[in-house]
Design a protein around this motif. Structure first.
Motif, PDB file in Angstrom:
ATOM      1  N   HIS A   5       0.876  -1.171   0.000  1.00  0.00           N
ATOM      2  CA  HIS A   5       0.000   0.000   0.000  1.00  0.00           C
ATOM      3  C   HIS A   5       0.911   1.219   0.000  1.00  0.00           C
ATOM      4  O   HIS A   5       1.255   1.777   1.048  1.00  0.00           O
ATOM      5  N   TRP A   6       1.322   1.665  -1.182  1.00  0.00           N
ATOM      6  CA  TRP A   6       2.409   2.641  -1.282  1.00  0.00           C
ATOM      7  C   TRP A   6       1.980   4.041  -0.858  1.00  0.00           C
ATOM      8  O   TRP A   6       2.751   4.770  -0.243  1.00  0.00           O
ATOM      9  N   GLN A   7       0.760   4.416  -1.174  1.00  0.00           N
ATOM     10  CA  GLN A   7       0.319   5.752  -0.785  1.00  0.00           C
ATOM     11  C   GLN A   7       0.252   5.877   0.738  1.00  0.00           C
ATOM     12  O   GLN A   7       0.726   6.851   1.324  1.00  0.00           O
ATOM     13  N   GLU A   8      -0.313   4.867   1.359  1.00  0.00           N
ATOM     14  CA  GLU A   8      -0.391   4.890   2.817  1.00  0.00           C
ATOM     15  C   GLU A   8       1.010   4.793   3.437  1.00  0.00           C
ATOM     16  O   GLU A   8       1.310   5.432   4.470  1.00  0.00           O
ATOM     17  N   LEU A   9       1.868   3.994   2.786  1.00  0.00           N
ATOM     18  CA  LEU A   9       3.235   3.851   3.290  1.00  0.00           C
ATOM     19  C   LEU A   9       3.972   5.186   3.250  1.00  0.00           C
ATOM     20  O   LEU A   9       4.673   5.562   4.197  1.00  0.00           O
ATOM     21  N   THR A  10       3.767   5.930   2.168  1.00  0.00           N
ATOM     22  CA  THR A  10       4.409   7.240   2.067  1.00  0.00           C
ATOM     23  C   THR A  10       3.924   8.172   3.173  1.00  0.00           C
ATOM     24  O   THR A  10       4.711   8.879   3.811  1.00  0.00           O
ATOM     25  N   TYR A  11       2.622   8.161   3.364  1.00  0.00           N
ATOM     26  CA  TYR A  11       2.056   9.021   4.410  1.00  0.00           C
ATOM     27  C   TYR A  11       2.624   8.668   5.796  1.00  0.00           C
ATOM     28  O   TYR A  11       2.957   9.550   6.588  1.00  0.00           O
ATOM     29  N   LEU A  12       2.775   7.373   6.070  1.00  0.00           N
ATOM     30  CA  LEU A  12       3.322   6.934   7.358  1.00  0.00           C
ATOM     31  C   LEU A  12       4.779   7.352   7.500  1.00  0.00           C
ATOM     32  O   LEU A  12       5.228   7.770   8.584  1.00  0.00           O
ATOM     33  N   TYR A  13       5.547   7.205   6.430  1.00  0.00           N
ATOM     34  CA  TYR A  13       6.950   7.631   6.497  1.00  0.00           C
ATOM     35  C   TYR A  13       7.049   9.112   6.827  1.00  0.00           C
ATOM     36  O   TYR A  13       7.903   9.546   7.617  1.00  0.00           O
ATOM     37  N   VAL A  14       6.187   9.902   6.236  1.00  0.00           N
ATOM     38  CA  VAL A  14       6.207  11.344   6.497  1.00  0.00           C
ATOM     39  C   VAL A  14       5.853  11.626   7.945  1.00  0.00           C
ATOM     40  O   VAL A  14       6.493  12.440   8.625  1.00  0.00           O
ATOM     41  N   GLN A  15       4.838  10.929   8.442  1.00  0.00           N
ATOM     42  CA  GLN A  15       4.432  11.144   9.825  1.00  0.00           C
ATOM     43  C   GLN A  15       5.529  10.722  10.812  1.00  0.00           C
ATOM     44  O   GLN A  15       5.640  11.269  11.903  1.00  0.00           O
ATOM     45  N   TYR A  16       6.326   9.750  10.398  1.00  0.00           N
ATOM     46  CA  TYR A  16       7.381   9.222  11.287  1.00  0.00           C
ATOM     47  C   TYR A  16       8.717   9.915  11.062  1.00  0.00           C
ATOM     48  O   TYR A  16       9.730   9.506  11.623  1.00  0.00           O
ATOM     49  N   ASP A  17       8.704  10.981  10.240  1.00  0.00           N
ATOM     50  CA  ASP A  17       9.910  11.755   9.944  1.00  0.00           C
ATOM     51  C   ASP A  17      10.987  10.928   9.260  1.00  0.00           C
ATOM     52  O   ASP A  17      12.167  11.249   9.345  1.00  0.00           O
ATOM     53  N   GLU A  18      10.596   9.875   8.557  1.00  0.00           N
ATOM     54  CA  GLU A  18      11.538   9.107   7.747  1.00  0.00           C
ATOM     55  C   GLU A  18      11.369   9.548   6.295  1.00  0.00           C
ATOM     56  O   GLU A  18      10.813   8.839   5.441  1.00  0.00           O
ATOM     57  N   PHE A  19      11.859  10.750   6.044  1.00  0.00           N
ATOM     58  CA  PHE A  19      11.631  11.365   4.746  1.00  0.00           C
ATOM     59  C   PHE A  19      12.425  10.687   3.641  1.00  0.00           C
ATOM     60  O   PHE A  19      11.994  10.677   2.482  1.00  0.00           O
ATOM     61  N   ASP A  20      13.569  10.106   3.986  1.00  0.00           N
ATOM     62  CA  ASP A  20      14.335   9.395   2.961  1.00  0.00           C
ATOM     63  C   ASP A  20      13.522   8.233   2.399  1.00  0.00           C
ATOM     64  O   ASP A  20      13.425   8.039   1.182  1.00  0.00           O
ATOM     65  N   ASN A  21      12.956   7.440   3.301  1.00  0.00           N
ATOM     66  CA  ASN A  21      12.152   6.301   2.848  1.00  0.00           C
ATOM     67  C   ASN A  21      10.904   6.766   2.114  1.00  0.00           C
ATOM     68  O   ASN A  21      10.451   6.128   1.150  1.00  0.00           O
ATOM     69  N   ALA A  22      10.323   7.866   2.590  1.00  0.00           N
ATOM     70  CA  ALA A  22       9.132   8.385   1.912  1.00  0.00           C
ATOM     71  C   ALA A  22       9.460   8.772   0.469  1.00  0.00           C
ATOM     72  O   ALA A  22       8.728   8.429  -0.472  1.00  0.00           O
ATOM     73  N   ALA A  23      10.572   9.505   0.312  1.00  0.00           N
ATOM     74  CA  ALA A  23      10.952   9.922  -1.041  1.00  0.00           C
ATOM     75  C   ALA A  23      11.257   8.723  -1.917  1.00  0.00           C
ATOM     76  O   ALA A  23      10.856   8.665  -3.086  1.00  0.00           O
ATOM     77  N   THR A  24      11.962   7.756  -1.382  1.00  0.00           N
ATOM     78  CA  THR A  24      12.290   6.554  -2.157  1.00  0.00           C
ATOM     79  C   THR A  24      11.032   5.822  -2.580  1.00  0.00           C
ATOM     80  O   THR A  24      10.909   5.332  -3.712  1.00  0.00           O
ATOM     81  N   THR A  25      10.080   5.712  -1.653  1.00  0.00           N
ATOM     82  CA  THR A  25       8.825   5.024  -1.976  1.00  0.00           C
ATOM     83  C   THR A  25       8.087   5.751  -3.087  1.00  0.00           C
ATOM     84  O   THR A  25       7.558   5.130  -4.023  1.00  0.00           O
ATOM     85  N   VAL A  26       8.004   7.066  -3.018  1.00  0.00           N
ATOM     86  CA  VAL A  26       7.300   7.832  -4.052  1.00  0.00           C
ATOM     87  C   VAL A  26       7.947   7.611  -5.422  1.00  0.00           C
ATOM     88  O   VAL A  26       7.263   7.374  -6.429  1.00  0.00           O
ATOM     89  N   MET A  27       9.284   7.658  -5.447  1.00  0.00           N
ATOM     90  CA  MET A  27       9.963   7.529  -6.733  1.00  0.00           C
ATOM     91  C   MET A  27       9.885   6.105  -7.277  1.00  0.00           C
ATOM     92  O   MET A  27       9.790   5.906  -8.489  1.00  0.00           O
ATOM     93  N   ASN A  28       9.921   5.129  -6.400  1.00  0.00           N
ATOM     94  CA  ASN A  28       9.876   3.737  -6.850  1.00  0.00           C
ATOM     95  C   ASN A  28       8.459   3.307  -7.235  1.00  0.00           C
ATOM     96  O   ASN A  28       8.287   2.367  -8.020  1.00  0.00           O
ATOM     97  N   HIS A  29       7.467   3.935  -6.661  1.00  0.00           N
ATOM     98  CA  HIS A  29       6.066   3.531  -6.915  1.00  0.00           C
ATOM     99  C   HIS A  29       5.233   4.767  -7.256  1.00  0.00           C
ATOM    100  O   HIS A  29       4.192   5.034  -6.641  1.00  0.00           O
TER     101      HIS A  29
END
Length: 1731
Positions: free
Chosen positions: A1398-1422
């Protein structure tokens, strides 16, 4: 917040599991940490041990095999305290060990159990029991001292801490207890505060507490503070507070104001509570640590919150102060040892910036000397100074962090303040504050001391130095030296101003201290200069200083010869001599030159001193020929000769000879041949004998012997004394044998006697001793012969004896001495008797050695001396005569009767000497004069000696003698030898000696049978003594003679003897028969009555004579023993039952029952136990009945047992038996009656054996709702099970019922149970897995959704529901995340979303958890699902991995190129612009990012500049290109210029020329401008180049091209470069002077202005010199004291010709006008400049 910027730094100091600690032992009860030095871990598996971890070397733990309940390491030293409970008691044994000394220091046994203990100081242990608190000192032999009793609020509490303040006047005890019923999860904290002085306690609510010392402003003593933290629930409201209170406020002094603050717990930590509190005394901070790992940091002074964070994901159970770093250690369940410290670099900026608490920031910086508040402190200082609050400003400067205000500027600032009348100067206020706060720095010390010195208050300086308030420096010492040299010296020493210290010591004439001090500080002064300085004023001091230098380690720093020359240069002969004599004492070869030198200077100046030096013989390496010559010149001829003889051959006493007979020696000094010496020495009448003797010591042994012989030949009698003296003195060199031979050669026994007399005492040579005796005898020295023979131990006795006998001296004493000492008594006696010297015989026996009288008597008997003389001789000695050897001598010669009269005389005198009586007995036996009477009545003779004497004469007399002396061996031998067995038997029986019996009854004894017959037939029947009989019986038993013993006992016991009824003998007879002849036992049992039946019966059983044993027990009515024989030995239960019926005894039935039970006859055994009324074996009966399944019989037995005893086991087993036979009604009836059954255990047992109906009855009765619930589950009664679970309210019960309902598909009931389970974090996951494993997804989601509304809903429920949505209901996931993002465990949900993609939800969770690197990677990969432009812009600027920036550039370039500039503008401050340009250049889309490059060109990046310049060139946008070049110079300028200098556009070529100009390539720029006729650009370029040659070349070019206007313009533009002469020359030569004339006018005006300025400056300089001279003159006049005493003088009139208008008194000429020229100087024209 980044960890690097956090005010508190956390790091892992150690992991206990990494050093071998098992995780199961990482608990509060097993781990202790009393300080930051040691951790102590107690292990119980695989073996009991204690592990000691030294925090200075944690990877080397010390493991010792120790069994203890608790172990504590001392906070400071390697001392271990151990506590262990005594087995079977509630008492604790305490011990203290010194690990380094490997010794026990103290131990104590506490009468009650110690529930908690702790080191409250390095010397004191605090012990907490259930009722009281004790203190136990480790010093001395003291026992624990009771301090106070625990208050009621600590009852049933777990004690977690105990502390005391530094003065041990205040004590606090802390415990925790379960929470209130409405909130049991929140643990309750209780505290007891006790005052030692007031002996009172106060009970408070608190979870953690600690003491602190704090200095309140205005108070000169520290205040004792207590801080405590509490968290409590009241009416559903949770209150968390921190309190700081002063204890024992000081009357009349400023006190600490009570502080209070809130502890803010996050919602997820609602049930968390404080477990520890630590105080940082270094920073005055207060740390509160909670169980779940939260850290609260507060300021101790203000109770202001500083910081809060979670420091551990695992629960923390132990903390300890880290005093050295101002932090603390914490240990969590995982075994991590965490160290929390203050981040000194960030805490002050954090408080001032993040918290905006400027006052706290300043206070922290001042207290901890921390950086970060410099600007605040300086600003505050300036504010106070501006407000004239000088005292406050001084205090602020004194306490300024890192001393930022302790500078010369601050001192100058205080100095500049004007002093108000009647007030203390601000500068003194400042210094006073500094002195109060601590120590002054070097500059402050100097300034304050300058003030004090000016006021002549030296005592203040002394006090401050004594208190170490001043920092010493060389400048301070120089200042103080003007008033006090001693004080200055102290300052120099402290300041390590070594040259000044050395100079001060030299001024004080303390030269020894110079060397000591220089050695201490490692300084090397100029010793030669110091020595020269001292020499001028103190010659003796110079000598002492030189000697001290010579004794320095490493050798003297100045050469001895140089030092000596310094003394001699000043004609200080005596001082030089004193110095050299001292340093040359070792007499070393390398000092030969100096030895010669000291002798030379004294022989020349003070010969008597040189004579004394030579007399002492202290030098041996000087130049002998040289010194000998000087001695002769000085008239010291003796010394001259002395120095010519090698000192090896000159003895010390030879110096005396030189003084006594100088004339003789002067003669000898010229002789080097033996004949000459012989010729001189024979004149002994003219030579002092002592001198002559000493002279012999200088000769070789051969020459000395030759001279001695000549002296003896010339005058034997006259020279004998000298020769003897020489021989005595030099016997070692000449040889003793040689000297003896010399005297014998001249037959001089007198000389030999005198010579050997002196040598005898030190010699052990037998020949020398004999020759001395011989010489003494021949010279008539009889007394000396007698003395030597008596005292010497070294002469040859045989040789001496023969010599004395041959010499036949009139006095026989020497011969007596020799013969008596060396055992020649018979020879002596024979010699004296043969020479008719009977008087000496009597004298020897009577006076010399009476002990040798027997030898004398023996020899006289051999010499057939008359008996009368012998008897008279014996009687004359009497009691002094040794009897035994005398008897031996007479007995050997068969002349024993000779002694009868002598012996009787001794007896009549009362002699008890055994030898006297032995000899007298022998005479009586030989004379047969009633020997039996003597042998039986005489108590003094030796039985063995006399018995041995009688054996061959009369054996019976020998037996009498041996019996009297109890000579067992001798008596046995003589009776065996002579067949006297009857006497032997009687003797053995009478002796009653076990060893003697063992000897005669030894199987090796061939006469044993004969002796036994006599003992049985004669000796024992005759005896009436029971002891003798007993001894004989024991002997037979010991000798293992059973048959003989039976024979003996039958004779005694069965034949009506005096011992027939003897109890012991009857026992012995039966026991012997049992052992030797069992067939007789039954007969003896029937015939005998007086024996020990029980004991004999047991022996019979052991001998397997069971019927005989049964008969014995039966005969003595021992029925229990009898039935045991039937049961255990004969093994006949039927016969035993028959016997039991016959005797009808309970004990017998009991034994039968036990046997039946062992044989498995359970029913019969129960019946027998009932008959025996025996309840003692109920446990075995119960066990056997259960094994045999005879519960009906067991019920009857247990009912009988209940009537006898009240045992829980009995009642419990009865209930169980009822259940086994399904008598449930009896169970209900029984439990309603009084009973002691253990109903919980019975219920568990019934449940375990599936007797659920019976178990239900039990559990319902005891209200064990948990067990009842699972029992009802087993019975499929689910509704009842839920009701029971609700009453039990236990997580375990809820889970079991829930899972059972799920399995039974009772989901409604399962949900009721589940809602009570999921509120517990630890059980939530288990419930979820159980539902999911059975496919009940919808029911599980419904359960979780219902749980959201619970009051106790926690993060786990929200998270688990999110995971379930991710797995099974994706459409609800995003809504759930957005609604409850703050209550989710985001990492866990991230993993779930990642798994379910669930990539959209995963991105939102990464942002909420201040893991912006993973959020950006997820957005670009998916991107199809996750990309959204605005969101991505927000994300990408927050990533930490810079590579993602460039990955984002590639991503947008590929998928969204239209938005790439928008993204790059966002990233402009973060990306490397060069790399971005490279990426776009490689992709071929550089123009796409032109807006971005324009925006970032202000950074002046080379790649961006070049890229834009290329684009501008391609677009031919020369305006933008020129603007870019002007504003941004970081690019390849020459390369660009070369590319565009041939461009078709003129403006582009003009830009190329501009670039060349900016690059300094003036010629190329000018050439390009001239080529395009851009003359203005060329002139500007030439002007800017500063190159005169270029400017002049351009002028020439314009002249050549006929450009006159350009020529004039160039002169104006390049005015500063063109030389006037060149310009005028070109204009004149090319007829363009009119065009050059403006330039010429400007040039003339400028130069005249410069000349005017120079003249003006020179006049002003002269005036300044005069003013300065006048000022110096005024200063000198003010300093002249005499001038100050004169009346004020009037100013002097001006001198003629010294007017002030111009130089030299002439008025200055008026300026010359005309044509704008400057005025000319009055003295000549200025020099003309070159062309």
């Amino acid at each position: 917040m980044a960890a690097a910027n956090a005010p508190i730094t956390m790091k892992e100091a150690l992991t206990l599991t990494s050093i071998g600690i098992n995780p199961q032992f990482i608990t509060f009860t097993n781990v202790t940490m009393e300080s930051d030095k040691y951790i102590c871990v107690r292990e119980t598996a695989p073996q009991n041990s204690v592990v000691i971890i030294d925090m200075s070397m944690p990877n080397q733990p010390l493991r010792r095999p120790i069994t203890a309940d608790s172990a504590l390491m001392n906070p400071n030293t390697r001392i271990l305290a151990l506590k262990a409970q005594l087995p079977g008691t509630t008492q604790d044994h305490l011990q203290i060990f010194n690990i380094e000394a490997k010794a026990k220091m103290k131990s104590h046994q506490m009468p009650e159990q110690v529930v908690f203990w702790k080191w409250i100081s390095p010397k004191m242990l605090g012990l907490v029991t259930q009722s009281s608190v004790y203190h136990w000192s480790i010093e001395g032999e003291s026992e624990p001292v009771k301090m106070f009793e625990r208050t009621a609020n600590l009852a049933n509490n777990q004690i977690i801490n105990y502390k005391c303040d530094p003065s041990e006047k205040w004590l606090v005890l802390i415990g925790i207890a379960p929470g209130s019923p409405e909130r049991p999860q929140l643990v309750k904290g209780n505290m007891q505060l006790f005052s030692v002085d007031q002996q009172r306690s106060q009970a408070l609510e608190a979870h953690a507490a600690s003491f602190a010392s704090f200095r309140v402003a205005g108070n000169d003593k520290d205040s004792i503070l207590i801080s405590f933290a509490t968290k409590s629930s009241n009416s559903g409201q949770i209150s968390s507070k921190l309190h700081v209170i002063e204890l024992g406020a000081q009357p009349g002094k400023p006190s600490f104001t009570k502080k209070q603050a809130d502890l803010f717990f996050p919602p997820d930590f609602a049930d968390d509570f404080p477990v520890a509190m630590q105080i940082s005394h270094k920073y005055s901070l207060l740390y509160v640590i909670t169980k779940l790992g939260l850290l609260f940091v507060y300021d101790l002074d203000s109770a202001a919150a500083v910081y809060r964070n979670r420091i551990s994901p695992d629960p923390i159970f132990l903390t300890s102060e880290a005093s050295s770093v101002g932090g603390f250690y914490a240990i969590n369940r995982r075994g991590q040892v965490l160290l929390a410290t203050v981040n000194e670099a960030t805490i002050v900026p954090f408080v001032s910036g993040q918290l905006n608490n400027l006052e706290l920031a300043v206070n922290l910086a001042k207290r901890g000397n921390l950086p970060g508040a410099e600007n605040l402190v300086v600003q505050r200082f300036q504010e106070l100074f501006a407000q004239t609050k000088y005292k406050e400003a001084a205090e602020l400067a004194a306490e300024s962090p890192q001393g930022i205000l302790r500078t010369p500027d601050t001192v100058a600032k205080f100095q500049s303040v004007p002093v108000q009348a009647g007030q203390t100067p601000p500068l003194l206020q400042y210094f006073g504050t500094l002195l109060t706060k601590g120590k002054l720095n070097a500059f402050e010390s100097l300034e304050l001391s300058r003030l004090v010195v000016n006021q002549n208050k030296k005592n203040l300086l002394e006090n401050w130095l004594a208190e170490d308030k001043l920092e010493c420096s060389e400048e301070l010492g120089d200042l103080v030296k003007t008033v006090d040299n001693d004080l200055a010296l102290k300052i120099y020493i402290k300041a390590r101003a070594t040259p000044k210290v050395v100079a001060a010591f030299a001024e004080r004439r303390e030269f020894d201290k110079i060397l000591i001090y220089s050695k201490q500080v490692g300084y090397t002064p100029d010793y030669l200069f110091l020595l020269q300085t001292i020499l001028r004023s103190d010659p003796q001091g110079a000598v002492n200083f030189a000697l001290m230098m010579s004794q320095m380690e490493g050798g003297c720093p100045v050469d001895y010869n140089t030092i000596t020359d310094l003394f001699l240069q000043r004609n200080m002969i005596r001082e030089a001599t004193a110095f050299l004599l001292d340093v040359l004492k070792p007499n070393l070869p390398e000092h030969a030159f100096l030895q010669t030198k000291v002798l030379e200077i004294n022989l020349v100046t003070f010969p008597n001193v040189a004579d004394a030096i030579l007399a002492n013989g202290m030098f041996s390496h000087y130049d002998r020929p040289r010194i000998a010559q000087l001695c002769e010149k000085a008239g010291l001829y003796v010394r001259a000769l002395q120095v010519k003889i090698s000192p090896i051959y000159v003895p010390t006493t030879y110096i005396l000879f030189l003084h006594l007979n100088q004339t003789f020696y002067v003669c000898l000094q010229h002789y080097a041949e033996l004949p000459d010496i012989k010729r001189v020495i024979v004149n002994t009448h003219a030579i002092e004998p002592q001198a002559l003797v000493e002279f012999f010591g200088t000769l070789s042994p051969e020459w000395a012997l030759e001279c001695m012989k000549d002296l003896l030949l010339v005058n034997l009698r006259g020279n004998l004394q000298i020769i003897v003296q020489v021989a005595k003195e030099y016997c070692e060199q000449l040889g003793v044998a040689t000297c003896i031979k010399l005297f014998e050669q001249f037959k001089s026994y007198e000389g030999l006697y005198f010579f050997l007399g002196s040598y005898l005492s030190s010699s052990e040579d037998p020949d020398i001793h004999f020759k001395y005796i011989e010489a003494a005898a021949k010279t008539g020295q009889i007394k000396e012969v007698e003395r030597v023979t008596r005292e010497s131990n070294f002469y040859d006795p045989e040789k001496t004896k023969n010599f004395l006998m041959e010499a036949k001296l009139p006095d026989a004493r020497p011969l007596i001495n020799v013969c008596d000492r060396f055992g020649f008594v018979p020879d002596l006696t024979h010699y004296l008797y043969s020479n008719n010297m009977l008087r000496y015989i009597e004298g020897y026996v009577q006076k010399v050695n009476p002990g040798n009288a027997p030898l004398v008597v023996g020899q006289l008997l051999d010499d057939e001396c008359p008996e009368d003389f012998i008897k008279g001789l014996i009687l004359s000695v009497r009691s002094l005569l040794p009897v035994e050897p005398l008897v031996d001598e007479c007995e050997k010669r068969n002349r024993l009767r000779l002694l009868t009269q002598f012996l009787e005389h001794l007896v009549s005198e009362g002699s008890q000497d055994v030898h006297v009586h032995n000899a007298l007995g022998k005479i009586i036996i030989d004379s047969n004069n009633n020997p039996e009477h003597f042998l039986t009545t005489n108590p003094y003779y030796d039985s063995r000696v006399v018995g041995k004497y009688c054996e061959k004469r009369d054996p019976t007399l020998a037996v009498v003698a041996y019996r009297r002396g109890q000579c067992d061996d001798e008596l046995i031998n003589v009776t065996n030898k002579n067949s006297l067995f009857k006497l032997q038997a009687r003797y053995v029986v009478e002796r009653m000696d076990a060893d003697l019996w063992g000897k005669v009854l030894d199987p090796e004894n061939e006469f044993r049978r004969l002796l036994i017959d006599q003992v049985v037939s004669t000796a024992l029947p005759e005896s009436k003594s029971p002891e003798q009989v007993s001894a004989a019986v024991k002997a037979f038993m010991t000798a293992d003679l059973p048959h003989e013993l039976i024979e003996l006992l039958e004779k005694i016991v069965l034949q009506n003897s005096a011992f027939s009824g003897n109890f012991n003998l009857q026992n012995l007879l039966i026991l012997t028969a049992i052992k030797a002849d069992p067939s007789r036992v039954m007969d003896y049992i029937n015939r005998l009555d007086n024996f020990d039946g029980p004991a004999v019966g047991e022996v019979a059983v052991e001998a397997q004579l069971y019927e005989e044993a049964f008969a014995i027990f039966k005969k003595f009515n021992l029925n229990v023993q009898a039935v045991n024989v039937l049961l255990d030995n004969i093994r006949d239960i039927n016969r035993a039952v028959e016997f039991a019926f016959r005797v009808e005894e309970d004990a017998v039935w009991s034994q039968v029952a036990k046997s039946q039970l062992r044989e498995g006859l359970v029913s019969d055994a129960i019946e027998s136990f009932i008959r025996a009324d025996d309840v003692t074996q109920f446990l075995e009966v119960i066990r056997a009945a259960e094994d045999a399944d005879v519960y009906h019989d067991l019920v009857k037995y247990l009912l009988m047992v209940r009537q006898k005893t009240k045992e829980p086991k009995v009642d419990s087993e009865l209930i169980y038996a009822y259940a086994k036979i399904d008598r449930l009604g009896d169970i209900e009836e029984f439990i309603l009656m009084p009973n002691v059954a253990n109903l919980p255990n019975v219920g568990d047992r019934l449940y375990d054996e599936a007797l659920y109906e019976a178990a239900k009855i039990i559990f319902a009765f005891i209200s064990n709702w948990g067990k009842l619930a699972i029992t009802l589950v087993k019975l499929k009664q689910f509704q009842g099970a839920v009701d029971a679970a609700r009453k039990a309210n236990s997580a375990k019960t809820w889970k079991e019922v829930c899972f059972a309902c799920v399995d039974a598909e009772e989901f409604r009931l399962a949900q009721i149970c589940g809602l009570n389970i999921i509120v517990q974090v630890d059980d939530l996951e288990e419930v979820s897995e159980y539902y999911q494993n059975r496919g009940c997804f919808n029911e599980l989601i419904s359960l979780m959704e219902s749980g959201l509304g619970l009051e106790r809903a926690h993060m786990g429920i929200f998270t688990e529901l999110g995971v379930l949505y991710a797995r099974y209901r994706h459409e609800k996931l995003m809504e759930h995340i957005k609604l409850f993002s703050t209550r989710l465990n985001i990492p866990k949900l991230i993993r779930a979303c990642d798994e379910q993609q669930h990539w959209q939800e995963l991105t939102y969770l990464y942002v909420q958890y201040d893991e912006f690197d993973n959020a950006a990677t997820t957005v670009m990969n998916h991107s199809p699902e996750a990309w959204e432009h605005l969101q991505f812009k927000d994300i990408i600027v927050k990533v930490a991995n810079v590579e993602l920036y460039y990955k984002a550039v590639h991503f947008y370039l590929q998928e969204h190129p239209d938005l790439i500039n928008d993204v790059l503008n966002v990233l402009a401050l973060r990306v490397d612009h060069t790399r971005v340009v490279d990426i776009m250049r490689k992709a071929g889309h550089l123009r796409l990012v032109k807006p971005y490059m324009v925006a970032v060109q202000s950074n002046n990046v080379s790649a961006v500049n070049e890229a834009l310049n290329d684009i501008y060139v391609e677009e031919e946008d020369y305006d933008r290109l020129r603007e870019s070049i002007d504003l941004h110079d970081s690019f390849d300028q020459i390369g660009l210029a070369q590319r565009i200098e041939k461009h078709e556009l003129l403006e582009m070529r003009r830009v190329a020329a501009y670039i060349y100009k900016k690059a300094g390539r003036w010629k190329q720029s000018i050439a390009l401008s001239k080529k395009d006729n851009l003359y203005k650009d060329a002139m500007e370029t030439a002007s800017q180049s500063g190159d005169r040659e270029l400017a002049e070349e351009l002028l020439v070019y314009f002249i050549e091209q006929g450009k006159k206007e350009c020529f004039a313009s160039c002169l104006f533009v390049c005015y500063d470069l063109i030389r006037p002469d060149v310009a005028l020359e070109l204009a004149w030569m090319n007829n363009t002077i009119d065009f050059a004339f403006p330039y010429l006018l400007q040039f003339i005006r400028e130069y005249t202005g410069k000349v005017d300025e120079l003249i003006k400056d020179k006049i002003e300089a002269v005036k300044e010199v005069k003013a300065k001279a006048e000022e110096e003159k005024d200063v000198i006049m003010q300093q002249n004291l005499y001038a100050q005493l004169l009346p004020l003088a009037l100013p002097a009139p001006p001198m003629p010709g010294m007017g002030g208008q111009g130089m030299g008194g002439y008025p200055a000429p008026p300026p010359m006008g005309g044509m704008g020229m400057p005025p000319m100087p009055p003295f000549g024209m200025p020099p003309m400049g070159p062309y």
